[in-house]
Design a protein around this motif. Structure first.
Motif, PDB file in Angstrom:
ATOM      1  N   VAL A   1       0.855  -1.187   0.000  1.00 46.37           N
ATOM      2  CA  VAL A   1       0.000   0.000   0.000  1.00 46.37           C
ATOM      3  C   VAL A   1       0.889   1.234   0.000  1.00 46.37           C
ATOM      4  CG1 VAL A   1      -1.782   1.305   1.209  1.00 46.37           C
ATOM      5  CG2 VAL A   1      -1.862  -1.194   1.206  1.00 46.37           C
ATOM      6  N   THR A   2       0.691   2.085  -0.983  1.00 49.31           N
ATOM      7  CA  THR A   2       1.437   3.328  -1.126  1.00 49.31           C
ATOM      8  C   THR A   2       0.494   4.488  -0.853  1.00 49.31           C
ATOM      9  OG1 THR A   2       2.926   2.384  -2.774  1.00 49.31           O
ATOM     10  CG2 THR A   2       2.725   4.774  -2.737  1.00 49.31           C
TER      11      THR A   2
ATOM     12  N   ALA B   1     -19.562  15.653  -2.323  1.00 47.21           N
ATOM     13  CA  ALA B   1     -18.245  15.624  -1.694  1.00 47.21           C
ATOM     14  C   ALA B   1     -18.337  15.014  -0.307  1.00 47.21           C
ATOM     15  CB  ALA B   1     -17.681  17.037  -1.616  1.00 47.21           C
ATOM     16  N   ALA B   2     -17.188  14.582   0.193  1.00 47.83           N
ATOM     17  CA  ALA B   2     -17.092  14.089   1.567  1.00 47.83           C
ATOM     18  C   ALA B   2     -16.497  15.176   2.451  1.00 47.83           C
ATOM     19  CB  ALA B   2     -16.224  12.836   1.613  1.00 47.83           C
ATOM     20  N   ARG B   3     -16.688  15.020   3.748  1.00 47.27           N
ATOM     21  CA  ARG B   3     -16.135  15.974   4.706  1.00 47.27           C
ATOM     22  C   ARG B   3     -15.274  15.199   5.700  1.00 47.27           C
ATOM     23  NH1 ARG B   3     -16.691  21.199   5.786  1.00 47.27           N
ATOM     24  NH2 ARG B   3     -16.633  22.003   7.919  1.00 47.27           N
ATOM     25  N   TYR B   4     -14.026  15.666   5.869  1.00 48.74           N
ATOM     26  CA  TYR B   4     -13.061  14.943   6.689  1.00 48.74           C
ATOM     27  C   TYR B   4     -12.596  15.793   7.869  1.00 48.74           C
ATOM     28  CZ  TYR B   4     -12.226  11.035   3.442  1.00 48.74           C
ATOM     29  OH  TYR B   4     -12.349   9.914   2.665  1.00 48.74           O
ATOM     30  N   THR B   5     -12.415  15.090   8.991  1.00 44.41           N
ATOM     31  CA  THR B   5     -11.686  15.625  10.136  1.00 44.41           C
ATOM     32  C   THR B   5     -10.443  14.759  10.338  1.00 44.41           C
ATOM     33  OG1 THR B   5     -12.830  14.206  11.713  1.00 44.41           O
ATOM     34  CG2 THR B   5     -13.835  16.355  11.221  1.00 44.41           C
ATOM     35  N   ARG B   6      -9.638  15.126  11.309  1.00 46.98           N
ATOM     36  CA  ARG B   6      -8.448  14.303  11.603  1.00 46.98           C
ATOM     37  C   ARG B   6      -8.858  12.877  11.942  1.00 46.98           C
ATOM     38  NH1 ARG B   6      -2.923  15.490  14.792  1.00 46.98           N
ATOM     39  NH2 ARG B   6      -2.501  13.392  15.548  1.00 46.98           N
ATOM     40  N   ASP B   7      -9.893  12.712  12.756  1.00 48.83           N
ATOM     41  CA  ASP B   7     -10.303  11.371  13.168  1.00 48.83           C
ATOM     42  C   ASP B   7     -10.864  10.565  12.003  1.00 48.83           C
ATOM     43  OD1 ASP B   7      -9.494  11.856  15.741  1.00 48.83           O
ATOM     44  OD2 ASP B   7     -11.490  12.358  16.495  1.00 48.83           O
ATOM     45  N   SER B   8     -11.682  11.185  11.173  1.00 47.50           N
ATOM     46  CA  SER B   8     -12.290  10.411  10.083  1.00 47.50           C
ATOM     47  C   SER B   8     -11.263  10.059   9.012  1.00 47.50           C
ATOM     48  CB  SER B   8     -13.470  11.174   9.474  1.00 47.50           C
ATOM     49  OG  SER B   8     -13.066  12.436   8.976  1.00 47.50           O
ATOM     50  N   LEU B   9     -10.301  10.959   8.750  1.00 43.13           N
ATOM     51  CA  LEU B   9      -9.248  10.626   7.805  1.00 43.13           C
ATOM     52  C   LEU B   9      -8.397   9.485   8.349  1.00 43.13           C
ATOM     53  CD1 LEU B   9      -7.682  11.130   5.204  1.00 43.13           C
ATOM     54  CD2 LEU B   9      -6.387  12.914   6.389  1.00 43.13           C
ATOM     55  N   SER B  10      -8.101   9.520   9.646  1.00 44.68           N
ATOM     56  CA  SER B  10      -7.327   8.435  10.254  1.00 44.68           C
ATOM     57  C   SER B  10      -8.068   7.109  10.146  1.00 44.68           C
ATOM     58  CB  SER B  10      -7.040   8.754  11.724  1.00 44.68           C
ATOM     59  OG  SER B  10      -6.252   9.922  11.855  1.00 44.68           O
ATOM     60  N   ALA B  11      -9.386   7.141  10.341  1.00 44.12           N
ATOM     61  CA  ALA B  11     -10.176   5.906  10.264  1.00 44.12           C
ATOM     62  C   ALA B  11     -10.149   5.322   8.858  1.00 44.12           C
ATOM     63  CB  ALA B  11     -11.607   6.181  10.710  1.00 44.12           C
ATOM     64  N   VAL B  12     -10.260   6.172   7.850  1.00 41.59           N
ATOM     65  CA  VAL B  12     -10.221   5.691   6.468  1.00 41.59           C
ATOM     66  C   VAL B  12      -8.861   5.072   6.163  1.00 41.59           C
ATOM     67  CG1 VAL B  12     -10.241   6.426   4.052  1.00 41.59           C
ATOM     68  CG2 VAL B  12     -11.999   7.259   5.621  1.00 41.59           C
ATOM     69  N   LEU B  13      -7.797   5.764   6.514  1.00 41.80           N
ATOM     70  CA  LEU B  13      -6.463   5.228   6.230  1.00 41.80           C
ATOM     71  C   LEU B  13      -6.189   3.955   7.019  1.00 41.80           C
ATOM     72  CD1 LEU B  13      -4.087   8.320   5.923  1.00 41.80           C
ATOM     73  CD2 LEU B  13      -4.806   6.741   4.145  1.00 41.80           C
ATOM     74  N   ARG B  14      -6.656   3.889   8.262  1.00 41.22           N
ATOM     75  CA  ARG B  14      -6.432   2.681   9.061  1.00 41.22           C
ATOM     76  C   ARG B  14      -7.106   1.480   8.409  1.00 41.22           C
ATOM     77  NH1 ARG B  14      -8.553   4.370  13.311  1.00 41.22           N
ATOM     78  NH2 ARG B  14      -6.685   5.390  14.140  1.00 41.22           N
ATOM     79  N   THR B  15      -8.287   1.669   7.873  1.00 36.87           N
ATOM     80  CA  THR B  15      -8.994   0.581   7.188  1.00 36.87           C
ATOM     81  C   THR B  15      -8.234   0.128   5.945  1.00 36.87           C
ATOM     82  OG1 THR B  15     -11.105   1.462   7.983  1.00 36.87           O
ATOM     83  CG2 THR B  15     -11.182  -0.092   6.138  1.00 36.87           C
ATOM     84  N   ILE B  16      -7.700   1.098   5.196  1.00 42.81           N
ATOM     85  CA  ILE B  16      -6.951   0.754   3.985  1.00 42.81           C
ATOM     86  C   ILE B  16      -5.651   0.031   4.332  1.00 42.81           C
ATOM     87  CG2 ILE B  16      -5.722   1.721   1.991  1.00 42.81           C
ATOM     88  CD1 ILE B  16      -7.784   4.033   2.058  1.00 42.81           C
TER      89      ILE B  16
END
Length: 754
Positions: A2-3, A131-146
């Motif tokens: 994953v890059t 569009a989507a709306r991101y916070t620090r927590d939601s961006l972290s959750a998306v990346l953690r899943t990936i």
């Protein structure tokens, strides 16, 4: 694998060829692009960049550019997903966050991560989904899943400051590292350096380099409709194609968002390093060594994300900051809010002082001036040697290609329309040189939508080739030999001279797998008194890091063959070979130049062909004033076993010291011939040339011209000619001949290791 990168070309310019290598090895590869478009561009540009990325990844996979597109939900957020139909192990995930400015201005990703801001993405799908709306927590959750199913992670460099690298690059990497450290398992993670590598030595050659150019050129044929700069070596994206620098780590190594990593500050004009002189003193330029006084750290200072003048320049040896007061510098105690200590480290090698001027060098001293019309004297590198001090590179070659008894200069020029090259020749350089002419145009068509590599075993591509000049057919005219990888060995292509042009290449010899091109340390043309046909001496690297010697040339029956002639543990993989001249019958002398085992001295070992056999002589040591990484050698082909040595003249105001050493008298020492103030050592390669009437020392050099702020190098080439009578040398050139070639585009890889 994953890059995770910021922009849609970061993976292609900085992480490649790692992605393609893993794909060819059977891995699944997922690339996450956090940013859509760049610098607040409209949605159409976001789609354009994604179109370019699709084409590039299809090219890397070697399949047709057809994708399954969908908007999927990851941790509750919509993400645009692309899966390559003919190779579904390739997946792209587009988050389409807004991007920041490269050189100062708003940085949305930094605001989200450091300031608690919420970001709105570009639309999803083809623009029909919201569009989507991101916070620090939601961006972290998306990346953690990936990342949770990754077995290897690649990202950019988190441990630097704007604007050495793009703020988006830095924050994409910091966010990735932070999230990866929360996975709770050990994963290898690689942090790839971006902009600064443009001045660092090339690490990719041959097929690997050509494939990367293909992939990047396919991308830029869409994004910007211009791939020409990718086949160059001095313009922005072209700088990074041959370079790949990674710091490998593990996700269990817990680190903060920023870790200070000291490095040198190497001035590419002076060929010297910034050096601490202690409290109250101004730093100075000095010859580079390994001392702590030449280690510096850029530490971030509190500032709104994207603001310039947001870093302190701190000495690793004293812990003091460099401040600017009335145009002068001094090391002083660090003060977080002191404006005189706030610098702007800039990508492409510029450093802005707190007074918003540029730091550079004039007459071997630090100098501060306005930032217009800057040359390499105002370019800095975070590593040495830089492109200008890479001793593996060569420029002009020399030989009597016209058959008139006098040498000509031959140089290879990259072509911007693909991976080919032009061969330019300037004749009569010892008298009144003719205007350079193109003796052979090697145009190779680049098809941005092809699925096969542009370069194959039958094409002569610049990055895959090595070059040498010699009279290989014995007709009295020097020819051009181009050596490329082919069939597991080396293919020797002869471009025969007819006196005013080089003819189309013919396969002169194909070696077997015992002379593979990727282990050939150096090829060198040489002659014997038995035959007018020159041969090729090949230094081959062995697994034990020693070198064995082979010859390729005609035997007594006229059949070209390869022969192993010397297997000596004395020669190490970084050796440089030079062919000398001797008046002795049946004696063809060479020398092998390399570092001693302790790296402190230069060893020169003669070896020779004598009565049909090859032998080595006793090694000779140069004095410690000659350093291996700052000494260039040239054979004096008109005398009996002499060489010319060029070293930087570090004393004010710079230039080059030229020495001569007669190896026929091994107990002698090199003799200083002249100090040449007008030559910049890092931008010039020496050669000594003779004909029946005259002799001259030539430097193929780069003229010190103004560069735009996206160029590391460039500049026109020139030949500087000095009268040479074997005993002394004038301090000023007899003449300087401007050439039409771009200096950085005509440097080629002469040997593998320096």
């Amino acid at each position: 694998m994953v890059t995770v990168v910021a922009h849609l070309d970061d993976d292609l310019l900085f992480i490649e060829p790692a992605i393609s290598e893993h794909l060819r090895a059977g891995w699944c590869v997922t690339t996450v692009h956090l940013i859509g478009g760049a610098n607040g561009a409209n949605f159409a540009y976001v789609q354009k960049r994604e179109e370019a990325s699709r084409l590039a990844y299809a090219r890397a996979a070697g399949v047709s550019n057809s994708w399954d597109e969908s908007t999927i939900r990851i941790a509750g957020k919509p993400v645009f997903q692309l899966i390559l139909k003919a190779q579904p192990r390739v997946r792209l995930l587009e988050l389409r966050l807004p991007g920041g400015a490269v050189r100062g201005g708003r940085v949305p990703l930094a605001l989200l991560w450091d300031q608690g801001a919420a970001l709105t993405t570009y639309p999803m799908g083809g623009g029909e989904l919201p569009a989507a709306r991101y916070t620090r927590d939601s961006l972290s959750a998306v990346l953690r899943t990936i990342l949770q199913d990754a077995t290897r992670i690649a990202t950019l460099n988190p441990d630097t400051v704007p604007f050495i690298e793009h703020p988006d690059h830095i924050y994409a990497a910091r966010i990735t590292r932070h999230v990866a450290q929360t996975l709770g398992r050990s994963l290898p993670i690689g942090y790839y350096v971006t902009y600064p590598t443009g001045t660092w030595p090339a690490t990719l050659f041959g097929d690997e380099a050509q494939r990367k150019r293909d992939v990047a050129a396919s991308y830029f044929s869409v994004d910007g409709n211009d791939f020409a700069h990718v086949f160059g070596e001095y313009q922005w994206d072209g700088n990074w194609i041959l370079r790949n620098y990674v710091r490998n780590d593990t996700t269990l190594h817990k680190q903060q968002d920023f870790v200070a990593l000291p490095s040198v500050l190497f001035n590419t004009g002076a060929n010297q390093c910034l050096t601490s002189r202690g409290a109250g003193h101004q730093p100075a330029l000095a010859p580079c060594d390994d001392m702590t006084a030449q280690q510096w750290t850029w530490l971030p200072r509190p500032a709104y994300p994207g603001n310039a003048h947001n870093a302190a320049l701190v000495s690793a040896s004293t812990g003091l900051c460099v401040g600017e007061h009335d145009g002068t510098l001094a090391e002083e105690p660090c003060e977080e809010w002191n404006a005189s200590q706030r610098w702007t480290p800039w990508d492409f090698g510029l450093i802005f002082t707190p007074s918003r001027r540029c730091l550079g060098e004039e007459n071997n001293r630090l100098h501060i001036r306005g930032c217009a019309s800057l040359t390499t004297r105002y370019r800095w590198s975070a590593a040495r040697p830089s492109w200008s001090t890479d001793l593996r590179l060569a420029g002009a070659m020399y030989g009597d290609v016209a058959g008139q008894g006098t040498p000509s200069a031959i140089y290879i020029q990259r072509r911007p329309d693909g991976p080919g090259f032009d061969v330019l020749v300037q004749t009569s350089i010892l008298s009144k040189p003719d205007e350079p002419e193109n003796w052979y145009a090697n145009a190779i068509h680049f098809d941005s939508r092809a699925t096969q590599p542009t370069c194959n075993a039958e094409t002569l591509c610049f990055d895959s080739a090595r070059y040498l000049v010699g009279d290989f057919n014995g007709d009295g005219r020097a020819d051009l030999m181009v050596v490329t990888p082919r069939k597991g060995g080396s293919a020797f292509w002869l471009l025969k001279s007819n006196g005013n042009r080089f003819l189309a290449p013919t396969l002169w010899f194909q070696s077997d797998e015992r002379i593979p091109a990727d282990r050939a340390q150096q090829y060198i043309a040489y002659s014997t008194r038995e035959s007018p046909n020159e041969k090729v001496l090949v230094a081959m690297q062995r697994p034990d890091k020693t070198v064995e010697l082979w010859t390729v040339g005609a035997n007594r029956a006229g059949h070209i063959e390869q022969t192993k002639v010397l297997d000596s543990a004395r020669f190490k993989s970084g050796v440089q070979l030079l062919s000398l001249r001797s008046e002795r019958k049946a004696f063809a002398p060479f020398i092998a130049i390399q570092s001693t085992d302790d790296k402190r001295r230069i060893s020169v070992t003669p070896f020779f062909l004598d009565n049909g056999g090859w032998n080595t002589g006793a090694p000779l040591l140069l004095s410690s004033q000659f350093k291996r990484d700052s000494t260039r050698f040239a054979s004096d082909a008109g005398t009996d076993m002499s060489i010319v040595i060029a070293v930087p003249h570090f004393a004010e105001p710079g230039g080059v010291d030229v020495w001569k050493w007669n190896l026929a008298r091994p107990m002698s020492a090199p003799v200083l011939l002249a100090y040449l103030r007008d030559i910049r050592w890092q931008d010039a390669t020496p050669a000594v040339l003779h004909d029946a009437n005259s002799a001259a020392l030539f430097f193929y050099e780069r003229t010190d011209v103004p560069l735009t702020n996206t160029f590391f190098s460039a500049g026109k080439s020139a030949l500087a000619r000095y009268v040479f009578d074997r005993k002394e040398l004038p301090a000023t050139p007899m003449e300087v001949f401007p050439l039409p070639a771009v200096y950085s585009e005509s440097l080629w890889l002469e040997r593998l290791v320096q």
